[in-house]
Scaffold this motif. Structure first.
Motif, PDB file in Angstrom:
ATOM      1  N   ARG A  60      -0.598 -11.752   0.887  1.00 33.67           N
ATOM      2  CA  ARG A  60      -0.317 -13.012   1.553  1.00 33.67           C
ATOM      3  C   ARG A  60      -1.200 -13.210   2.759  1.00 33.67           C
ATOM      4  N   PRO A  61      -2.044 -14.233   2.767  1.00 36.97           N
ATOM      5  CA  PRO A  61      -2.345 -15.106   1.637  1.00 36.97           C
ATOM      6  C   PRO A  61      -3.195 -14.370   0.599  1.00 36.97           C
ATOM      7  N   PRO A  62      -3.138 -14.812  -0.641  1.00 36.89           N
ATOM      8  CA  PRO A  62      -3.868 -14.106  -1.701  1.00 36.89           C
ATOM      9  C   PRO A  62      -5.390 -14.238  -1.553  1.00 36.89           C
ATOM     10  N   LEU A  63      -6.089 -13.211  -1.995  1.00 42.83           N
ATOM     11  CA  LEU A  63      -7.556 -13.214  -2.083  1.00 42.83           C
ATOM     12  C   LEU A  63      -7.913 -12.929  -3.540  1.00 42.83           C
ATOM     13  N   GLN A  64      -8.869 -13.651  -4.073  1.00 44.88           N
ATOM     14  CA  GLN A  64      -9.228 -13.491  -5.482  1.00 44.88           C
ATOM     15  C   GLN A  64      -9.864 -12.142  -5.795  1.00 44.88           C
ATOM     16  N   ASN A  65     -10.440 -11.483  -4.797  1.00 41.98           N
ATOM     17  CA  ASN A  65     -11.106 -10.202  -5.044  1.00 41.98           C
ATOM     18  C   ASN A  65     -10.291  -8.993  -4.577  1.00 41.98           C
ATOM     19  N   LEU A  66      -9.040  -9.206  -4.159  1.00 43.71           N
ATOM     20  CA  LEU A  66      -8.172  -8.130  -3.665  1.00 43.71           C
ATOM     21  C   LEU A  66      -6.896  -8.092  -4.502  1.00 43.71           C
ATOM     22  N   HIS A  67      -6.658  -6.938  -5.118  1.00 49.39           N
ATOM     23  CA  HIS A  67      -5.521  -6.768  -6.019  1.00 49.39           C
ATOM     24  C   HIS A  67      -4.598  -5.681  -5.465  1.00 49.39           C
ATOM     25  N   TYR A  68      -3.331  -6.013  -5.324  1.00 52.28           N
ATOM     26  CA  TYR A  68      -2.337  -5.066  -4.837  1.00 52.28           C
ATOM     27  C   TYR A  68      -1.549  -4.528  -6.021  1.00 52.28           C
ATOM     28  N   LYS A  69      -1.433  -3.193  -6.114  1.00 52.04           N
ATOM     29  CA  LYS A  69      -0.780  -2.550  -7.252  1.00 52.04           C
ATOM     30  C   LYS A  69       0.566  -1.923  -6.926  1.00 52.04           C
ATOM     31  N   GLY A  70       1.023  -1.985  -5.682  1.00 47.17           N
ATOM     32  CA  GLY A  70       2.319  -1.440  -5.330  1.00 47.17           C
ATOM     33  C   GLY A  70       2.230  -0.022  -4.787  1.00 47.17           C
ATOM     34  N   GLY A  71       3.393   0.575  -4.587  1.00 51.35           N
ATOM     35  CA  GLY A  71       3.462   1.936  -4.085  1.00 51.35           C
ATOM     36  C   GLY A  71       3.106   2.945  -5.167  1.00 51.35           C
ATOM     37  N   TYR A  72       2.967   4.180  -4.756  1.00 49.84           N
ATOM     38  CA  TYR A  72       2.659   5.246  -5.711  1.00 49.84           C
ATOM     39  C   TYR A  72       3.275   6.544  -5.217  1.00 49.84           C
ATOM     40  N   LYS A  73       3.541   7.431  -6.151  1.00 51.94           N
ATOM     41  CA  LYS A  73       4.060   8.758  -5.810  1.00 51.94           C
ATOM     42  C   LYS A  73       3.023   9.825  -6.114  1.00 51.94           C
ATOM     43  N   ASN A  74       2.273   9.635  -7.171  1.00 48.53           N
ATOM     44  CA  ASN A  74       1.306  10.631  -7.622  1.00 48.53           C
ATOM     45  C   ASN A  74      -0.062   9.965  -7.742  1.00 48.53           C
ATOM     46  N   PHE A  75      -1.003  10.389  -6.916  1.00 44.93           N
ATOM     47  CA  PHE A  75      -2.327   9.765  -6.871  1.00 44.93           C
ATOM     48  C   PHE A  75      -3.013   9.799  -8.235  1.00 44.93           C
ATOM     49  N   GLN A  76      -2.993  10.947  -8.877  1.00 40.69           N
ATOM     50  CA  GLN A  76      -3.679  11.073 -10.172  1.00 40.69           C
ATOM     51  C   GLN A  76      -3.038  10.206 -11.249  1.00 40.69           C
ATOM     52  N   LYS A  77      -1.722  10.238 -11.335  1.00 34.99           N
ATOM     53  CA  LYS A  77      -1.030   9.529 -12.420  1.00 34.99           C
ATOM     54  C   LYS A  77      -0.812   8.045 -12.131  1.00 34.99           C
ATOM     55  N   ASP A  78      -0.377   7.719 -10.927  1.00 34.06           N
ATOM     56  CA  ASP A  78      -0.016   6.342 -10.612  1.00 34.06           C
ATOM     57  C   ASP A  78      -1.228   5.480 -10.227  1.00 34.06           C
ATOM     58  N   VAL A  79      -2.161   6.067  -9.514  1.00 34.55           N
ATOM     59  CA  VAL A  79      -3.336   5.327  -9.055  1.00 34.55           C
ATOM     60  C   VAL A  79      -4.464   5.400 -10.078  1.00 34.55           C
ATOM     61  N   ASN A  80      -4.594   6.535 -10.741  1.00 30.66           N
ATOM     62  CA  ASN A  80      -5.666   6.786 -11.706  1.00 30.66           C
ATOM     63  C   ASN A  80      -7.045   6.570 -11.074  1.00 30.66           C
ATOM     64  N   PRO A  81      -7.494   7.505 -10.252  1.00 28.86           N
ATOM     65  CA  PRO A  81      -8.753   7.338  -9.528  1.00 28.86           C
ATOM     66  C   PRO A  81      -9.984   7.166 -10.424  1.00 28.86           C
ATOM     67  N   ASP A  82      -9.894   7.558 -11.682  1.00 24.26           N
ATOM     68  CA  ASP A  82     -11.031   7.359 -12.593  1.00 24.26           C
ATOM     69  C   ASP A  82     -11.353   5.887 -12.813  1.00 24.26           C
ATOM     70  N   ASP A  83     -10.434   5.011 -12.449  1.00 23.79           N
ATOM     71  CA  ASP A  83     -10.659   3.576 -12.603  1.00 23.79           C
ATOM     72  C   ASP A  83     -11.454   2.971 -11.443  1.00 23.79           C
ATOM     73  N   TYR A  84     -11.851   3.795 -10.468  1.00 23.93           N
ATOM     74  CA  TYR A  84     -12.495   3.283  -9.254  1.00 23.93           C
ATOM     75  C   TYR A  84     -13.826   3.989  -9.003  1.00 23.93           C
ATOM     76  N   ASP A  85     -14.659   3.314  -8.210  1.00 24.32           N
ATOM     77  CA  ASP A  85     -15.997   3.825  -7.912  1.00 24.32           C
ATOM     78  C   ASP A  85     -16.127   4.407  -6.515  1.00 24.32           C
ATOM     79  N   LEU A  86     -15.240   3.987  -5.599  1.00 27.19           N
ATOM     80  CA  LEU A  86     -15.381   4.379  -4.206  1.00 27.19           C
ATOM     81  C   LEU A  86     -14.012   4.300  -3.547  1.00 27.19           C
ATOM     82  N   PHE A  87     -13.741   5.230  -2.632  1.00 24.99           N
ATOM     83  CA  PHE A  87     -12.490   5.226  -1.876  1.00 24.99           C
ATOM     84  C   PHE A  87     -12.799   4.824  -0.441  1.00 24.99           C
TER      85      PHE A  87
END
Length: 185
Positions: A60-87
């Motif tokens: 809020r307000p929304p941005l077309q290039n920013l996506h929010y995925k919610g909370g997470y408990k396990n970085f590897q399983k919930d976030v899946n870092p293989d889907d990203y290029d940079l932290f």
């Protein structure tokens, strides 16, 4: 880690609690600065602390290039870092954040603020931004990565190798064994 190729946007990850000290507003400002640049896509994970923000700064307000995925408990399983290029990490106050160790073990290139124990943890194996609110510096580093990712990819590999030596259970057990020998236990 997947190597970024120029045939798609750089997928930038931010993950932390959504609290003022984690500085999510700087991440949002970086996304706003690059909103018209199709080379970048931003994703954020984290549980909102309503005592810090009455509304989620990632939605809020929304941005077309920013996506929010919610909370997470396990970085590897919930976030899946293989889907990203940079932290990207924007914290204003920290010790030695576990999330940087997790991102490093996933071999993600890291662009981070240099507060608390972060400088010592990252060393030369990532990019340190100071001060933590320096939006222009983050933007410059992301643009440099999009042009030539090889430097940060090499640093990510070096960081993972160093973490394996210093931050795994095997390395911990070796250190404990060494200390016990030194005290002749």
């Amino acid at each position: 880690a997947k190597a970024y190729t120029k045939d798609r946007p750089v997928r930038i990850l931010w993950a932390a609690h959504i609290r003022k000290e984690k500085n999510p507003l700087t991440y949002r400002k970086v996304a706003e600065s690059l909103i018209n640049d199709p080379r970048f896509s931003f994703t954020a994970f984290g549980a909102l602390d309503k005592a810090h923000y009455p509304f989620n700064p990632f939605v809020r307000p929304p941005l077309q290039n920013l996506h929010y995925k919610g909370g997470y408990k396990n970085f590897q399983k919930d976030v899946n870092p293989d889907d990203y290029d940079l932290f990207m990490y924007t914290s204003l106050a920290d010790g030695t954040p576990n999330i940087l160790i997790e991102a490093g073990m996933a071999e993600l290139p890291i662009v981070t603020s240099g507060v608390g124990g972060i400088k010592k943890l990252i060393g030369t194996d990532g990019t340190i931004i100071e001060p933590a609110e320096n939006v222009e510096a983050y933007v410059r580093e992301l643009q440099a990565f999009a042009q030539n990712p090889s430097d940060l990819l090499k640093k990510a590999t070096a960081f993972k190798k160093r973490l394996i030596k210093t931050q795994t259970m095997d390395s911990f057990e070796s250190e404990v064994e060494y200390m016990l020998k030194m005290v002749k236990y």
